[in-house]
Design a protein around this motif. Structure first.
Motif, PDB file in Angstrom:
ATOM      1  N   VAL A   1       1.511 -36.540  18.734  1.00  0.00           N
ATOM      2  CA  VAL A   1       0.100 -36.928  18.771  1.00  0.00           C
ATOM      3  C   VAL A   1      -0.799 -35.681  18.834  1.00  0.00           C
ATOM      4  O   VAL A   1      -0.466 -34.682  19.463  1.00  0.00           O
ATOM      5  N   GLU A   2      -1.935 -35.742  18.162  1.00  0.00           N
ATOM      6  CA  GLU A   2      -2.922 -34.654  18.163  1.00  0.00           C
ATOM      7  C   GLU A   2      -4.307 -35.227  18.412  1.00  0.00           C
ATOM      8  O   GLU A   2      -4.535 -36.408  18.216  1.00  0.00           O
ATOM      9  N   GLY A   3      -5.214 -34.354  18.783  1.00  0.00           N
ATOM     10  CA  GLY A   3      -6.613 -34.754  18.911  1.00  0.00           C
ATOM     11  C   GLY A   3      -6.998 -35.057  20.346  1.00  0.00           C
ATOM     12  O   GLY A   3      -6.265 -34.706  21.264  1.00  0.00           O
ATOM     13  N   PRO A   4      -8.136 -35.674  20.576  1.00  0.00           N
ATOM     14  CA  PRO A   4      -9.062 -36.120  19.542  1.00  0.00           C
ATOM     15  C   PRO A   4      -9.885 -34.946  18.982  1.00  0.00           C
ATOM     16  O   PRO A   4      -9.979 -33.904  19.609  1.00  0.00           O
ATOM     17  N   PHE A   5     -10.478 -35.162  17.837  1.00  0.00           N
ATOM     18  CA  PHE A   5     -11.321 -34.151  17.185  1.00  0.00           C
ATOM     19  C   PHE A   5     -12.708 -34.756  16.948  1.00  0.00           C
ATOM     20  O   PHE A   5     -13.016 -35.209  15.840  1.00  0.00           O
ATOM     21  N   PRO A   6     -13.518 -34.761  18.015  1.00  0.00           N
ATOM     22  CA  PRO A   6     -14.824 -35.423  17.878  1.00  0.00           C
ATOM     23  C   PRO A   6     -15.675 -34.803  16.786  1.00  0.00           C
ATOM     24  O   PRO A   6     -16.497 -35.478  16.182  1.00  0.00           O
ATOM     25  N   GLN A   7     -15.496 -33.503  16.556  1.00  0.00           N
ATOM     26  CA  GLN A   7     -16.335 -32.856  15.540  1.00  0.00           C
ATOM     27  C   GLN A   7     -16.113 -33.443  14.152  1.00  0.00           C
ATOM     28  O   GLN A   7     -16.957 -33.317  13.282  1.00  0.00           O
ATOM     29  N   TRP A   8     -14.925 -34.051  13.943  1.00  0.00           N
ATOM     30  CA  TRP A   8     -14.650 -34.698  12.651  1.00  0.00           C
ATOM     31  C   TRP A   8     -14.562 -36.218  12.793  1.00  0.00           C
ATOM     32  O   TRP A   8     -14.100 -36.902  11.891  1.00  0.00           O
ATOM     33  N   ASP A   9     -14.945 -36.680  13.953  1.00  0.00           N
ATOM     34  CA  ASP A   9     -14.903 -38.108  14.234  1.00  0.00           C
ATOM     35  C   ASP A   9     -13.476 -38.654  14.090  1.00  0.00           C
ATOM     36  O   ASP A   9     -13.255 -39.712  13.523  1.00  0.00           O
ATOM     37  N   ILE A  10     -12.535 -37.890  14.567  1.00  0.00           N
ATOM     38  CA  ILE A  10     -11.133 -38.315  14.507  1.00  0.00           C
ATOM     39  C   ILE A  10     -10.614 -38.476  15.933  1.00  0.00           C
ATOM     40  O   ILE A  10     -10.696 -37.542  16.729  1.00  0.00           O
ATOM     41  N   PRO A  11     -10.095 -39.646  16.272  1.00  0.00           N
ATOM     42  CA  PRO A  11      -9.551 -39.840  17.631  1.00  0.00           C
ATOM     43  C   PRO A  11      -8.139 -39.247  17.727  1.00  0.00           C
ATOM     44  O   PRO A  11      -7.742 -38.420  16.904  1.00  0.00           O
ATOM     45  N   TYR A  12      -7.383 -39.685  18.701  1.00  0.00           N
ATOM     46  CA  TYR A  12      -5.969 -39.287  18.757  1.00  0.00           C
ATOM     47  C   TYR A  12      -5.282 -39.792  17.491  1.00  0.00           C
ATOM     48  O   TYR A  12      -5.470 -40.944  17.079  1.00  0.00           O
ATOM     49  N   ILE A  13      -4.474 -38.943  16.892  1.00  0.00           N
ATOM     50  CA  ILE A  13      -3.808 -39.345  15.642  1.00  0.00           C
ATOM     51  C   ILE A  13      -2.366 -38.842  15.628  1.00  0.00           C
ATOM     52  O   ILE A  13      -1.990 -37.961  16.409  1.00  0.00           O
TER      53      ILE A  13
END
Lengths: 892, 551
Positions: free
Chosen positions: A724-736
């Motif tokens: 699991v990676e993230g979250p990446f709020p800057q790209w609007d991506i949650p845990y993925i």
């Protein structure tokens, strides 16, 4: 920031312009200007609060500037204060000034550096001083707001209004620290002036003033955001102008004394009690004098002023049915034993000892002042003894109010009050003897050393690391990325919390121009930040007395946005769970992480049966309702309540039960669309579950996991997904989790009674514009999915019939390469085909040659077709999954 | 001077001659500049002329000009106003970018605009000469010195060169080196604290406006402040401190505080442009506003001793001067707002401030890393060796004479030091023709003041005597020098630009057609009308083929 600086400059000059008409000496002018500026901020806040305009920076600047201007211009008509006459006492000795000035300059410089570099980080300030000011700004008035911590609403607020003055203009957070640095500087002036007015000589007064300023407990507050130092200085100013009035009987001094008293009383309940007691005693004493009327006459108007500026907090408390004493009934923030750990500040802080402004003590200076105060209280009957009695009364007040919940900083005003009196004592006795001077020098050196140690090595804002160029001072504690991402863009955030001592200010310092309110009812137009105790997540009915409990009811088929779990902050019993409900949730499409209802349970005070149930996340557009029922050991259910919308409901639970069940029911079909339960008794054999966003949606659930979000998958083996990676709020991506292979396979172990698998997933492409996925269950094709675009998520929920034994679920990349369909081209354009055939040319190469040479120019088109071979993704970035939830059910 | 001697026939004759020579020199200078401009092709010196013209049109159309290597704001603003006034008087049909774009042949509109621009420059030169005469007058109170100043400046190639084209140096020197110094002088002579503060504040504003014309203008702040120190030291030395100490420190401090507030208001108003300004610029401006606002608090210091009082007074003067300079920025913004929309004015102001307050990054591109200061300085010296040698010699002589007032001697030395200091600073850019104004104007002022000093010395030595005959000789010599102006200036002007031959060179073409420093609207108009560069070159050649279109 610019408006803040502009406002600051205006206040400085207009207050100075007014103050120089009121008094003569520079020190007195500066103190009077400071009092006028503070009074201006308080008056402006009270005025704007009446019109609900407190949060408007332009109004604040305008009204404050107008008040300051009118005060300045109005006072210009006064005859200027008479200048100091020839009776002015001689100044301090030059060598003493020469020695003390560099020390004071050095320490002031160090404090300035700390103030400039560090953002506020005092625990009390982050939990109730600063949030209080932010809530006032958010609601536009000084009225009470919904809080679990009475300190945020019931305590006097005049000091917090100074912080409000900084925050209303959106100034950088370190500006908040400058309030206390100014108070510290003003304290030095007031100590010196008051010492002289008490009859002390200049040199001992200067020495004692400096000793007081550099005492660890005092200087520790010069660079922070706690109110005690400012309150102590206001007390000093009140005493100083009172003594000046006693000297010259000028009513302007009575006004200034009244103003200072009102600011102190309006900032601290203990100061209010002290003033009321002191003023009552003085009134009784004066009334026995024959000239009582003439003595009291100049005090009528200042008394009104003091009442007007000091008592609004009490009026607001009374209007809300509170007396304001609830704050003293709170459990101790710092247990009594901790009080002594920091009292001796030369103890260099170890790894386990907290050394900051809350527990930095007064050391030998405190002891010296205590002894001096005791001597003066016993032997003197002059003005210095009044100050000593005031200091002792403060100590008594603190002991009575706080019992064992003591912090050294609570005694700061007492130390400040006692200092001028001790100076007068030293001037007459000890200071003139060699032993006394030696003792004083020792105390001073010890204080300096302790202060040096404190400034360099304290645990909140140490100076030592700043001496390294690469050091970047820490700011307000960071928030988890997802929280920050969700809150930053919101213009209005409503906080609904049940915490009594929660560090909420970090949530308020991220965005610019945000408005914060604190209301227990959900605000549809605001982003609602819901704060619940982490311990309440796994609580049971039997622990409801100690902590509120909450459950999350997942509703996969939810039509609108619900509550989203954001993060857990803190550890142990102080840990808090934060959840968010976006603005206008009933009009917002849900995402995979917010298809949830939040149900919080509070035991009603004094009742074992009545429970308040608070629901969040259920919108009318969901066309659903929540059924609360008791489930007994025999499996039977008893209906308790039906809740149809967000809000609070009080229910009585009179019968014993095993599980309190909350079922989300579709209002149209009557089908259960989600459920969760609260057990009556904790099962001691089961381990407390960590927060799992994939909690079972039904009590017939056998297992549930989310391959992306869950830490443990309960025997399900996953192949083909990266960690699991993230979250990446800057790209609007949650845990993925990345699918870096064309095949993702999940092995489900054999499970007894397993009759239905609910599969919910959400995934998308990343490098390819178009892709296809084939979903297989136990080797059988279930469905083909076509993914278009790199940013579009595909969400799906499927019910699959499992086979007995193990089950295998596969996501196979089925993206084929595409190419021109020349056969179809020839079918569509028979003239081309005929030409190729007549010329005896190969068909497909001939079609391609024709298209490139003639067909394109003639406006003919070629259709694409899928080729047999698969198209690999660039660098094997096939898909990203943000959700892959598996829930197995037994037969109902 | 003996009053009887003043009214003697020889003196009256001398006065008449001096006034006549001064007027003649002014007329002569004007005619020379006009003559050169008349025969000068309009497409010369496009570097600044076309750039300023396009920006002035943009300002009149409420479009924000670009900022290149100089702020040049006050120059462009004044030119835009000039275009407006001429248009109102019916002298200039095209005065803004809309009119320029509506013209069927925008190229044909450029020559009249350039002619108006050159006329504007000549008038500015004239105003600078008169302002310098004013400075000489307030310092000496003598008509002779004033006339000599006019004659000398009318013979200055460094100054009159700027009457042939429009560059920011002229306004920079006129506002900073002449008018700001005049205000500073008046400030140190004022006896009332209000007048003193207002003169000093005005000096600050003028320095600010000079800086808005050209960055080195900020150096005049140091010059003015140095004069405050020198005047104060001279007053102490001569025990002639004016009775101004009674001024209440509080009220004196209000002016800087208001300037600080004014500046902070501007920053707050430009809040949406902070990204354009940059963090460094915003921080510096904030710090400057607060420091300037709080510095006068030192005046509240109780019972300072003499030394401390001296330093507190100087700090107050610094605060007022700096406050004036700071106030020039919001003032400039408000002036822009009179002719531009809020968005355009804010953008332009933000661009200007971004360069002005943090010029380092841009300057690094333009300044020489290893400047040949001496070699470059010698170029300045060679252009006007008589002026340099004469001014230095005269200053030395005057300083050695005991009877000359200390104040006058100090002022002459300050002018010399300022001139040489600034020109050494400017040597890092090899623009000697354009920058010689920074050297020549103060040197000529120093020369005129030295002449006044010699006169004082003579009159004190021989109180009964009238004007010495050598005085008339000096005037005649100076005027004779003026007569050589045409030759000197023509060669300087020609040497500076070799863009007369046809067809026009690439650089000229770029400045007329598609220089990236021009406003977008100008580029659009030219592109939409003339297509690409080659097509425009053909159009320009066709237009210039007719000799009547070249001037």
């Amino acid at each position: 920031m610019d408006l803040f600086l502009l406002h600051f400059l205006l206040l400085v000059w207009l207050s100075l312009g007014a103050a120089r008409q009121l008094t003569d000496r520079l020190g007195d002018i500066l103190l009077a200007a400071a009092l006028l500026a503070w009074g201006n901020v308080v008056a402006t806040s009270l005025l704007l609060s009446g019109f609900n305009l407190l949060g408007d920076g332009a109004w604040f600047l305008g009204v404050s500037g107008l008040l300051a201007g009118l005060t300045c211009l109005g006072l210009q008509r006064l005859v200027p204060a008479p200048s100091a006459g020839p009776s002015e006492p001689p100044g301090p000795s030059r060598w003493l000034v020469g020695v003390l000035a560099p020390i004071l300059t050095l320490l002031a410089g160090a404090c300035f550096a700390l103030v400039y570099a560090y953002e506020p980080n005092n625990a009390d300030s982050l939990s109730y001083h600063l949030p209080r000011a932010m809530y006032y700004l958010g609601q536009g008035s000084l009225n009470h707001f919904d809080v679990a911590d009475p300190r945020q609403t019931q305590l006097p607020f005049n000091y917090n209004l100074l912080q409000l003055f900084v925050l209303v203009h959106g100034a950088p957070l370190p500006c908040l620290n400058f309030i206390n640095l100014c108070a510290w500087s003003a304290g030095g002036i007031a100590l010196y002036r008051l010492g002289l007015l008490c009859g002390a000589e200049a040199s001992p007064t200067l020495l004692i003033s400096l000793l007081t300023l550099v005492t660890t407990g005092v200087i520790a507050q010069a660079a922070t955001t706690t109110p005690e130092l400012a309150v102590g200085v206001a007390l000093l100013c009140a005493a100083m102008f009172f003594l000046r009035w006693r000297q010259d009987r000028l009513s302007r001094n009575a006004w200034l004394a009244g103003l200072a008293a009102s600011l102190a009383m309006g900032s601290d309940l203990r100061a209010a009690l002290l003033f009321i007691a002191g003023a009552s005693g003085w009134l009784l004493w004066v009334r026995r004098r024959p000239d009582a009327r003439s003595v009291l006459r100049p005090w009528r108007a200042p008394l009104l002023l003091a009442t007007g500026l000091a008592l609004p907090f009490a009026v607001i408390n009374l209007a809300n049915g509170e007396l304001g004493f609830a704050v003293f009934g709170r459990p101790a923030d710092i247990p009594g034993r901790d009080f002594w750990t920091g009292w001796w500040p030369w103890q260099a802080p170890g790894s386990s000892v907290l050394l900051n402004e809350d527990n930095a003590g007064f050391g030998l200076t405190g002891l010296l002042f205590l002894l001096g105060a005791g001597y003066l209280a016993r032997c003197r009957r002059d003005v210095s003894s009044w100050l000593v009695w005031g200091a002792l009364a403060w100590v008594a007040g603190v002991l009575i109010c706080h019992r064992l919940s003591l912090r050294p900083r609570d005694f700061t005003p007492a130390l400040l009050l006692a200092a001028p009196a001790v100076a007068s004592l030293l001037g007459t006795a000890a200071f003139s003897r060699r032993a006394g001077r030696g003792l004083l020098a020792m105390v001073a050196l010890t204080a300096l050393w302790s202060t040096g140690v404190y400034l360099l090595k304290n645990t909140s804002r140490p100076l030592a690391p700043m001496l390294h160029a690469s050091f970047v001072p820490p700011g307000v504690p960071n928030l988890p990325l997802l929280v920050e991402h969700r809150m930053t863009g919101q213009p209005w955030v409503n906080v609904d919390t049940d915490a009594a001592d929660e560090s909420i200010f970090p949530f308020m310092s991220r965005g610019r121009g945000q408005r914060f309110t604190s209301r227990s009812t959900l605000e549809p137009g605001a982003y609602n930040l819901l704060s619940r105790p982490a311990a309440g997540r796994n609580a049971t009915w039997s622990t409801l007395d100690q902590t509120p409990a909450y459950v999350l009811v997942p509703v996969e088929s939810k039509r609108t946005a619900g509550v989203e779990f954001l993060a857990t902050i803190g550890a142990g019993s102080a840990a808090r769970d934060y959840l968010g409900l976006g603005p206008h949730p009933g009009e917002t499409t849900p995402i995979s992480s917010n298809r949830t209802l939040l149900v919080t349970l509070y035991r009603m005070a004094g009742s074992k049966e009545l429970v308040r149930i608070k629901l969040a996340g259920l919108n009318p557009a969901d066309q659903a309702h929540l059924v609360v029922a008791l489930q007994h050991d025999d499996g039977s259910n008893n209906h308790v309540a039906t809740i149809t919308a967000d809000g609070e409901t009080t229910v009585a639970i009179t019968r014993p039960f095993r599980v309190l069940v909350f079922r989300a029911v579709d209002s149209g079909t009557g089908a259960d669309i989600g459920s969760a339960g609260l057990e009556h008794q904790a099962n001691s054999t089961t381990e407390a579950k960590p927060l799992d966003p994939t909690r079972a949606s039904s009590i017939s659930s056998l297992f549930v996991t989310d391959i992306v979000l869950s830490r443990s998958h309960g025997g399900i083996v996953c192949e083909g997904l990266l960690p699991v990676e993230g979250p990446f709020p800057q790209w609007d991506i949650p845990y993925i989790r990345w699918a870096r292979e064309p095949l993702v396979r999940l092995h489900l172990p054999p499970t007894e009674g397993f009759t239905r698998l609910q599969l919910a997933f959400s995934f998308r492409l990343h490098v390819r514009q178009r892709g296809q996925v084939a979903l297989y269950f136990n080797g059988q094709l279930v469905r083909h999915y076509t993914l278009e675009g790199q940013l579009n998520w595909v969400d799906e929920t499927l019910d699959l019939p499992p086979q007995a034994g193990a089950n295998i679920l596969e996501f196979r990349d089925a993206t084929h390469k595409t190419g021109p369909d020349w056969a179809e081209y020839l079918e569509r354009y028979p003239d081309v085909k005929n030409h190729l055939l007549s010329a005896n040319l190969p068909l497909e190469p001939g079609a391609e040659s024709h298209f490139e040479n003639k067909g394109r120019a003639e406006g003919r088109t070629v259709k694409m077709r899928e080729l047999p071979e698969l198209e690999p993704a660039y660098q094997s970035y096939y898909f990203m999954f943000r959700k892959l939830r598996l829930e197995g059910f037994k037969a109902p | 001077m003996n009053p009887a001697s003043l009214s003697s026939p020889s003196n009256r004759l001398h006065r008449t001659m001096v006034l006549s020579l001064a007027i003649a020199a002014l007329v002569f200078a004007w005619v020379r500049m006009a003559t050169i401009a008349e025969v000068d092709p309009w497409y010369r010196n496009t570097d600044m002329n076309i750039h300023n013209m396009a920006d002035a049109l943009a300002i009149n159309s409420s479009h924000s000009p670009n900022t290149i290597d100089q702020p040049n704001l006050s120059v462009k603003f004044l030119l835009a106003l000039d275009f407006r006034v001429r248009h109102e008087l019916g002298l200039l049909p095209v005065w803004n970018m809309q009119k320029f774009g509506q013209s069927p042949e925008p190229l044909h509109e450029i020559p009249p605009l350039i002619r108006a621009l050159k006329m504007h420059s000549r008038m500015l030169v004239l105003l600078v000469i008169l302002a310098a005469a004013g400075l000489t007058y307030v310092v000496t109170r003598e008509t002779d010195s004033v006339c000599l100043t006019v004659i000398l400046l009318c013979g200055s190639t460094g100054l009159l060169f700027h009457g042939l084209l429009l560059r920011p140096e002229l306004l920079c020197v006129g506002l900073g080196n002449v008018l700001a110094l005049l205000c500073s002088w008046q400030s140190t002579r004022a006896t009332r604290w209000r007048a003193k503060s207002m003169w000093l504040f005005a000096a600050g504003i003028l320095v600010g406006l000079a800086t808005l014309a050209k960055l080195p203008g900020v150096c005049f702040l140091a010059l003015c402040y140095t004069w405050c120190w020198l005047a104060a030291l001279i007053d102490r030395a001569e025990n002639s401190i004016p009775a101004r100490a009674a001024a209440p420190g509080f009220w004196q401090g209000l002016l800087p505080a208001l300037a600080g507030v004014f500046m902070l208001w501007l920053l707050s108003h430009l809040a949406g442009y902070h990204d354009l300004l940059g963090e460094v610029v915003v921080s510096r401006l904030r710090a400057a506003a607060v420091l300037v606002g709080l510095l006068p608090l030192l005046s509240l210091w109780p019972r300072p001793n003499h030394l401390l009082r001296f330093f507190i007074d100087r700090s107050r003067e610094l605060a007022i001067l700096a406050a004036g300079s700071l106030a020039a920025l919001p003032l400039a913004y408000l002036l822009l707002r009179t002719v531009m929309s809020e968005t355009a004015a804010s953008t332009y102001m933000a661009r200007t401030l971004s360069f002005l307050i943090n010029p380092g990054p841009t300057m690094k591109l333009f300044l020489s890393d290893k400047p040949d200061l001496l070699g470059e300085f010698m170029i300045f010296f060679k252009e006007s060796p008589v002026v340099c040698a004469g001014a230095i010699t005269a200053a030395i002589v005057v300083c050695l004479l005991g009877n000359v007032p200390l104040r006058l001697r100090a002022f002459i030395l300050l002018l010399l030091a300022g001139a040489f200091g600034l020109i050494l600073l400017m040597c890092r850019r090899y623009f000697s023709d354009q920058y010689s104004i920074f050297l020549q104007v103060p040197l000529l002022l120093a020369l005129a003041l030295s002449f006044s000093g010699l006169g004082i010395w003579w009159r004190r030595r021989r109180p009964a005597a009238g004007v010495h005959w050598t005085a008339s000789m000096v005037f005649i010599a100076a005027f004779a020098l003026t007569l050589t102006l045409y030759v000197r200036m023509k060669s300087k002007y020609s040497y500076d630009q070799d863009d007369v031959p046809m067809p026009v060179n690439d650089l000229t073409l770029t400045f007329i057609f598609d220089h990236d420093a021009h406003p977008g609207s100008y580029l659009e108009i030219m592109k939409s009308r003339y297509g690409n560069r080659e097509q425009f070159a053909r159009s320009l050649d066709a237009y210039l083929a007719n000799p009547t279109n070249r001037h």
